[in-house]
Design an enzyme around this catalytic site. Structure first.
Site, PDB file in Angstrom:
ATOM      1  N   THR A  52      29.645 -28.270  39.160  1.00 33.30           N
ATOM      2  CA  THR A  52      30.604 -27.179  39.026  1.00 33.30           C
ATOM      3  C   THR A  52      30.993 -26.716  40.410  1.00 33.30           C
ATOM      4  OG1 THR A  52      30.955 -24.887  38.314  1.00 33.30           O
ATOM      5  CG2 THR A  52      28.710 -25.529  38.780  1.00 33.30           C
ATOM      6  N   GLY A  89      29.338 -30.101  33.983  1.00 30.67           N
ATOM      7  CA  GLY A  89      28.900 -28.718  34.052  1.00 30.67           C
ATOM      8  C   GLY A  89      27.926 -28.337  32.960  1.00 30.67           C
ATOM      9  N   ASP A 118      32.159 -23.879  41.059  1.00 26.04           N
ATOM     10  CA  ASP A 118      31.934 -22.437  41.157  1.00 26.04           C
ATOM     11  C   ASP A 118      30.539 -22.066  41.647  1.00 26.04           C
ATOM     12  OD1 ASP A 118      34.485 -22.000  40.278  1.00 26.04           O
ATOM     13  OD2 ASP A 118      33.930 -21.541  38.214  1.00 26.04           O
ATOM     14  N   GLY A 146      35.976 -31.526  26.192  1.00 27.03           N
ATOM     15  CA  GLY A 146      35.746 -31.720  24.768  1.00 27.03           C
ATOM     16  C   GLY A 146      35.383 -33.165  24.455  1.00 27.03           C
ATOM     17  N   ILE A 183      41.901 -27.275  46.499  1.00 29.32           N
ATOM     18  CA  ILE A 183      40.492 -27.165  46.881  1.00 29.32           C
ATOM     19  C   ILE A 183      39.623 -28.140  46.093  1.00 29.32           C
ATOM     20  CG2 ILE A 183      38.482 -25.636  46.700  1.00 29.32           C
ATOM     21  CD1 ILE A 183      40.269 -23.350  47.572  1.00 29.32           C
TER      22      ILE A 183
END
Length: 536
Positions: A272, A243, A274, A219, A432
Site C-alpha cells: 500500500t 493491500g 499509504d 475485486g 506519485i
C-alpha cells in the site's frame, strides 16, 4: 542494531487472546524442523483433523508465554506440517550456494524471533515476538517439484515490479526453481485469463518501470474458483502482492488449501502506498512516494512565492491515513499547513484555517497547504449532498477535497475579506504512484521478496512478511488485516510536524486530542469490519 534474539524456550504455557484476534498458536512439534523445538499439541490427532479449517485457525489464537523468561509471547504463523504431518524434508540448496558460502550463519535458527516492542521498562514483560524471516536449514520442496505463481492485486505502487522480479530471481538463483507462472490481472486472472511464464530473463529489467507487468484489478476474489485453478494447474507456491483486502483473500485461499489437504504454501507481500499496514515498520513504495511528492510541493512553493497573495494547495494520497502528507511536509520545510484524515479542521472563526492563511500571507506573502485525499471528506459531502458510493474493493469513493478547499479559500478571501488571492492547485496522485521505486525501496523490495521465498520453501504458509523494528519477520495475516495503521495524534511525530509548520492543531485541548484519537481508532475498526475481502 540487530533486534532479533535467540530464545532458549524453556517450559511453555499458553495464554488465550481475545476471540476476535487471530494472532498465533502453540509452538510446533520437535519432529518438524520448520517449527520450534517444543510441542503443545499433536496436529495429526483425530480431534484436530475433524475441525474445520476456520476452527483450526481459531485454535491458533493462543500465544506461547514463558513465565520463567519474562513473559515471552510468540505470535506464530501456520505451517504445512500442521495439516500434512508426514512431509519429507530436504537439504536447503543454499548449502552449496557460492553467494552464501562466505556468510557466517547461512541459516536462521528455529528459535530466532523478532520483538515487536524494543522500548521497554525494567521489569516489564518481554512481550510479543514474531518468527524471524530468512532461509532455514531444511526445506519442504524439491526445486524441480516447485510450480510457483505470482499475482498482483489492487492499486499501483512504486516497487511492485521489483518484488515480482526478485521473487522470480530468488526462486531461480537461490533454489533452482524454473517453473514460475505470472497470474495476469489480479485475483480474477486465476480463473479468467491465461498465465505467463516468468524467468529471470523475462523479468530482468521490469524494475525500471512503474506499475505492474502482470496487470492488476480490484475485486474478483472467488476462493473456490481460485483454489480450483491452483489445483488444476499443479501450483504449490502462491505469492500474493496486495493491500489489506488482498491479504484477507490470501488468508481465505490458505484456509481452502488446508481444507483440501493440498501441499501449497501461500505467502503474502503487503502493498500500500499509504503506509497504513499494521505491525510492519513501513510499506514498500512509501519512501518513493514521499520523495516524488516533494516535486509537487516544490512546484507549488515556486508558483505562490512568485505572485502576490499566492495560495498553493497540494493534494496527496492518503485515504484513511496521512503518512504521505505528514512525511512529505516534514521533508519539504516549505509547507505552512498539513491537513490529514486523522486530525479534523475547520475553516471559519477564531483559530480556523482561514484565519491562519490570512496571518501567514501577511507574514510571508504566500502560503502552501498540503492536504491528504481523505481529509475533510465530511465537509465536501455536505456541500454537494453526496451519497456513499464505493469501488469494487468496498472502499468509499473519495471526493476531490483539494479542489473543494481551493474554491472555498478563493471564495472566502475574494467575497468576504475582499482580498485578491492567486490560487494554485496541484494534484500529483497518479504521478506519485505510477513511477518506478527509488534505490531505497528497491533494496527493501528485494528483502521482502527473498524473505517470502525463504518462508515458502521452508513450509510456512498463510503468512505475510515485513520488517518489524528493522528485522524482517513472518507475521500472521490476521495481524496486518485486523486494523490499519494511522497517524497517532498523541505521538511525537505529529508534534514534530506541528512544531515545524507552526500551524494550529485545530483541537482545543489534550482531552479533545485523546477523544479524536479514540474516534479514529473506532472508525478504523468499523471500516475494516465492513470492507470486502477483495484486493485493495
Amino acid at each position: 542494531m540487530d533486534l532479533s534474539i535467540a530464545l532458549p524456550f524453556p517450559s511453555i504455557t499458553t495464554k488465550p487472546f481475545p476471540s476476535h484476534l487471530l494472532l498465533s498458536r502453540p509452538l510446533f512439534p520437535s519432529s518438524s524442523p520448520g517449527r520450534s523445538l517444543l510441542s503443545t499439541r499433536n496436529p495429526s490427532s483425530s480431534r484436530h483433523n475433524h475441525r474445520t479449517p476456520r476452527q483450526r485457525l481459531r485454535r491458533r489464537v493462543s500465544a506461547a508465554v514463558d513465565d520463567d523468561d519474562g513473559g515471552f509471547v510468540l505470535e506464530d504463523v501456520p505451517h504445512l506440517s500442521d495439516f500434512l504431518p508426514n512431509l519429507p524434508l530436504y537439504p536447503n540448496p543454499l548449502e552449496k550456494s557460492q553467494a552464501y558460502a562466505i556468510v557466517k550463519q547461512t541459516f536462521v535458527g528455529q528459535e530466532d524471533a523478532v520483538a515487536q516492542q524494543v522500548v521497554v521498562h525494567k521489569g516489564s514483560p518481554r512481550g510479543v515476538h514474531f518468527r524471524r524471516a530468512g532461509p532455514r536449514e531444511k526445506v519442504y520442496f524439491k526445486p524441480d517439484e516447485v510450480r510457483a505463481c505470482v499475482v498482483t492485486c489492487g492499486g499501483l505502487c512504486p516497487g511492485i515490479n521489483t518484488v515480482i522480479r526478485e521473487i522470480v530471481c530468488g526462486l531461480n538463483y537461490m533454489y533452482g526453481v524454473d517453473d514460475i507462472l505470472g497470474i495476469v490481472g489480479g485475483y480474477r486472472g486465476f480463473y479468467s485469463k491465461n498465465t505467463v511464464k516468468l524467468t529471470p530473463k523475462v523479468v530482468n529489467d521490469i524494475h525500471k518501470r512503474g506499475g505492474t507487468t502482470l496487470l492488476t484489478s480490484r475485486g474478483g476474489h472467488d476462493t473456490v474458483k481460485i483454489v480450483d485453478s491452483i489445483q488444476d494447474r499443479g501450483i504449490n507456491q502462491v505469492y500474493i502482492i496486495g493491500g489489506d483486502g488482498t491479504q484477507k483473500g490470501a488468508a481465505l485461499i490458505h484456509e481452502e488449501v488446508e481444507k483440501r489437504g493440498m501441499k501449497v504454501a501461500v505467502a503474502g507481500i503487503p502493498k500500500t502506498i499509504d503506509n497504513d499496514i499494521a505491525v510492519i515498520d513501513k510499506s514498500f513504495g512509501f519512501d518513493t512516494a514521499v520523495e516524488e511528492a516533494q516535486r509537487a510541493i516544490n512546484a507549488a512553493h515556486v508558483e505562490v512565492e512568485c505572485v502576490e497573495n499566492g495560495v498553493g494547495v497540494v493534494k496527496l494520497m492518503g485515504r484513511y491515513s496521512g503518512f504521505i502528507a505528514m512525511h512529505a511536509t516534514l521533508a519539504s520545510r516549505d509547507v505552512d499547513c498539513c491537513l490529514i484524515p486523522e486530525s479534523p479542521f475547520y475553516l471559519e472563526g477564531q483559530g480556523g484555517l482561514f484565519q491562519f492563511i490570512e496571518s501567514r500571507m501577511k507574514e510571508n506573502g504566500h502560503v502552501v497547504i498540503v492536504i491528504a485525499e481523505g481529509a475533510g471528506q465530511e465537509f465536501v459531502a455536505q456541500s454537494i449532498h453526496d451519497v456513499n458510493q464505493k469501488d469494487a474493493s468496498g472502499n468509499r469513493l473519495l471526493l476531490d477535497v483539494g479542489l473543494w478547499l481551493s474554491h472555498k479559500i478563493k471564495d472566502h478571501f475574494t467575497q468576504v475579506r475582499e482580498m485578491d488571492v492567486n490560487m494554485k492547485y496541484i494534484d500529483p496522485t497518479y504521478m506519485i504512484r505510477a513511477i518506478p521505486s527509488n534505490a531505497s525501496d528497491n533494496i527493501y523490495c528485494t528483502l521482502l521478496a527473498q524473505s517470502a521465498v525463504h518462508g515458502a520453501m521452508a513450509g510456512y504458509t498463510g503468512f505475510t512478511v515485513g520488517p518489524v523494528n528493522g528485522k524482517h519477520a513472518y507475521i500472521p495475516i490476521a495481524r496486518v488485516t485486523e486494523t490499519q495503521n494511522t497517524v497517532r495524534l498523541t505521538d511525537r511525530m505529529w508534534a514534530r510536524l506541528l512544531s515545524s509548520t507552526n500551524q494550529p492543531s485545530f483541537l482545543n485541548s489534550c482531552d479533545d486530542i485523546l477523544l479524536q484519537q479514540e474516534r479514529v481508532d473506532r472508525d478504523m475498526v468499523d471500516m475494516i469490519h465492513k470492507m470486502k475481502i477483495t484486493s485493495t
